[in-house]
Design an enzyme around this catalytic site. Structure first.
Site: not given
Length: 354
Positions: A138, A220, A223
């Site tokens: 991140k 995967k 969102k």
């Protein structure tokens, strides 16, 4: 419709109060949280939220939190965040989370989360946090290598769990290291101040196969995926779902088989079909003999539509009742604080703050 029955039951329960949670309950206790950062997708539902519903039946003490404090580790529009908290609450209720069987609340409304997080951060080393893969991933996607909040948010996750003396935490493979951190911090606290926190155990998702992106089956479903066709959301219309499955990446072989290593694209579709139908992948492959992958994509799309339609319709109904959603969270907050306050007070006394 079952969802409508649940909704009426929830309304009735809200009028009479929510389940009382004992801060000293000897029984197992489950905690989990979800960030209000957009409508949950099919992978969220099959991998986590559906398990949340079943855990309500298996455990006598269950807490689910909309973890809005975690969401602000990345920039958020304030009005959008406020709306997203209610949207996520609507989605959880529509999926079957029932305040009559679990405590559903908004994290930021229980200040003990942040307060315990500070105490526990003083027991956690910086090198320990740097080893977590989420920080590396991140921080690389943000300017200036991420914020302090992003760096220490795993400690807040630890506080979320330990604040309720939770014994079990539903996790996926990518969350295992965060639970290990929770276990380590609990042991550190217990060794330094005396036995107090249970060492929480992992409850692995019952969805055996991780749901992959429809546009890149090697990663995967997410969102935050910039490709709109990659992710099926719980509120997608039937037309949107059909379009996304039609465009799903497979390969040049037309036969339907299940081989995740060599044919990840079509295998992802079989895994999704298995999850929404309850049938084993091998049985679905047998039933699909003679179908080309283009035909099978539509079969899977129809199965997903049939499964998600009641949820989508209930989400839309609930989103139109802001007062009801706010009431659910308010009552859940009161119930959560009944547990959190005495636990945090005990921690403060143990470390010498009171």
């Amino acid at each position: 419709m079952a969802l409508s029955i649940v909704r009426r039951a929830v309304r009735g329960r809200l009028r009479s109060g929510v389940r009382t949670l004992s801060a000293q309950s000897p029984a197992p206790r489950v905690f989990s949280g979800i960030q209000p950062t957009g409508i949950p997708h099919l992978g969220n539902y099959l991998g986590a939220l559906r398990s949340w519903v079943s855990l309500q039946e298996e455990f006598g003490s269950v807490l689910y939190s909309v973890v809005d404090l975690h969401s602000i580790t990345v920039p958020q529009d304030p009005d959008t965040l406020r709306r997203s908290v209610l949207d996520m609450t609507a989605c959880l209720l529509a999926c079957g989370v029932n305040p009559d069987k679990s405590c559903l609340f908004q994290q930021s409304q229980v200040p003990e989360h942040a307060e315990l997080g500070w105490i526990l951060s003083c027991l956690t080393s910086m090198p320990r946090l740097r080893h977590l893969p989420q920080w590396k991933m991140k921080s690389q996607s943000q300017k200036n290598e991420g914020s302090v909040g992003l760096f220490i948010y795993p400690v807040l996750q630890v506080a979320d769990i330990l604040l309720y003396q939770s014994t079990h935490v539903p996790v996926g493979d990518d969350q295992a290291q965060h639970l290990e951190l929770t276990q380590d911090v609990a042991r550190t606290f217990n060794n330094q101040y005396g036995e107090f926190f249970p060492i929480p155990r992992a409850l692995m998702s019952k969805c055996a196969k991780k749901i992959r992106s429809l546009r890149d089956p090697l990663v995967k479903m997410s969102k935050s995926d910039p490709q709109k066709l990659a992710t099926v959301r719980l509120t997608d219309t039937p037309d949107e779902i059909v379009m996304k499955f039609r465009k799903a990446v497979t390969d040049c072989t037309s036969e339907v088989t299940y081989d995740p290593e060599r044919r990840p694209g079509i295998s992802n579709l079989v895994a999704i079909h298995s999850a929404v139908s309850g049938l084993a992948p091998e049985e679905l492959v047998r039933q699909s003999r003679g179908l080309e992958t283009a035909q099978y994509k539509l079969v899977v799309a129809e199965a997903v539509i049939a499964h998600l339609t009641p949820i989508r319709e209930e989400v839309h109904r609930l989103r139109g009742d802001t007062g009801f959603l706010t009431g659910v969270l308010t009552r859940g907050t009161h119930a959560a604080r009944e547990v959190a306050t005495p636990v945090y007070d005990a921690v403060c006394r143990m470390v010498g703050l009171r």
